[in-house]
Design a protein around this motif. Structure first.
Motif, PDB file in Angstrom:
ATOM      1  N   ARG A 199       0.267   9.783  -5.421  1.00  0.00           N
ATOM      2  CA  ARG A 199       0.964   8.880  -6.059  1.00  0.00           C
ATOM      3  C   ARG A 199       1.521   7.919  -5.420  1.00  0.00           C
ATOM      4  O   ARG A 199       1.562   7.057  -5.403  1.00  0.00           O
ATOM      5  CB  ARG A 199       1.788  10.298  -6.854  1.00  0.00           C
ATOM      6  N   ASN A 200       1.891   8.593  -4.006  1.00  0.00           N
ATOM      7  CA  ASN A 200       2.699   8.060  -2.886  1.00  0.00           C
ATOM      8  C   ASN A 200       1.631   7.003  -2.665  1.00  0.00           C
ATOM      9  O   ASN A 200       2.068   5.611  -2.049  1.00  0.00           O
ATOM     10  CB  ASN A 200       3.235   8.220  -1.754  1.00  0.00           C
ATOM     11  N   MET A 201       0.242   7.266  -1.910  1.00  0.00           N
ATOM     12  CA  MET A 201      -0.775   6.296  -1.652  1.00  0.00           C
ATOM     13  C   MET A 201      -0.808   5.257  -2.999  1.00  0.00           C
ATOM     14  O   MET A 201      -1.195   4.386  -1.821  1.00  0.00           O
ATOM     15  CB  MET A 201      -1.512   7.676  -1.012  1.00  0.00           C
ATOM     16  N   ASP A 250      -0.528  -0.544  -4.336  1.00  0.00           N
ATOM     17  CA  ASP A 250      -0.123  -1.649  -5.062  1.00  0.00           C
ATOM     18  C   ASP A 250       0.833  -2.355  -4.795  1.00  0.00           C
ATOM     19  O   ASP A 250       0.749  -3.809  -4.544  1.00  0.00           O
ATOM     20  CB  ASP A 250       0.308  -0.485  -6.504  1.00  0.00           C
ATOM     21  N   LEU A 251       1.914  -1.800  -4.302  1.00  0.00           N
ATOM     22  CA  LEU A 251       2.567  -2.734  -3.452  1.00  0.00           C
ATOM     23  C   LEU A 251       1.954  -3.988  -2.389  1.00  0.00           C
ATOM     24  O   LEU A 251       2.444  -5.131  -2.510  1.00  0.00           O
ATOM     25  CB  LEU A 251       4.310  -2.197  -2.305  1.00  0.00           C
ATOM     26  N   HIS A 252       0.941  -3.285  -1.483  1.00  0.00           N
ATOM     27  CA  HIS A 252       0.424  -3.498  -0.640  1.00  0.00           C
ATOM     28  C   HIS A 252      -0.130  -4.883  -1.195  1.00  0.00           C
ATOM     29  O   HIS A 252       0.218  -6.265  -1.279  1.00  0.00           O
ATOM     30  CB  HIS A 252      -0.305  -3.431   0.174  1.00  0.00           C
ATOM     31  N   SER A 253      -1.026  -5.263  -2.755  1.00  0.00           N
ATOM     32  CA  SER A 253      -1.537  -5.680  -3.322  1.00  0.00           C
ATOM     33  C   SER A 253      -0.689  -7.112  -4.219  1.00  0.00           C
ATOM     34  O   SER A 253      -1.456  -7.709  -4.448  1.00  0.00           O
ATOM     35  CB  SER A 253      -2.208  -5.143  -4.451  1.00  0.00           C
TER      36      SER A 253
END
Length: 81
Positions: free
Chosen positions: A64-66, A71-74
C-alpha cells in the motif's frame, strides 16, 4: 501465555476438535480432552500463526505504501525553466 478467546469461540473450537477426532480417528473425546488439545494448539502453534499474520500485514502495508508513493509521484507537476 495462552491466547484469551471469548467463551463462545473456545466452545466452538472444542466442538470442532471433538468432531475431528470422531470423524477422522473414530474416537470420541470429552470436554477435558478437547480443552487440552485446544490449549496445546494455542500454546505451540499460535505463535507461528501469529507471526505469519504479522508478516502478511507487513507485506500488505509495504504494498500500500508503494502504491501511495506512486500515486503521489503521479500528482507532481513539471517545473519549466
Amino acid at each position: 501465555m495462552l491466547t484469551k478467546l471469548p467463551k463462545a469461540s473456545r466452545d466452538g473450537m472444542k466442538e470442532e476438535i471433538r468432531t475431528f477426532f470422531y470423524h477422522e480417528r473414530d474416537e470420541e473425546i470429552g470436554e477435558i480432552a478437547a480443552e487440552a488439545v485446544l490449549d496445546f494448539c494455542l500454546e505451540k502453534l499460535g505463535p507461528y500463526l501469529y507471526n505469519e499474520g504479522i508478516q502478511d500485514a507487513i507485506k500488505l502495508i509495504n504494498e500500500r505504501n508503494m502504491n501511495t508513493e506512486e500515486d503521489l509521484h503521479s500528482l507532481m507537476r513539471s517545473i519549466s525553466r
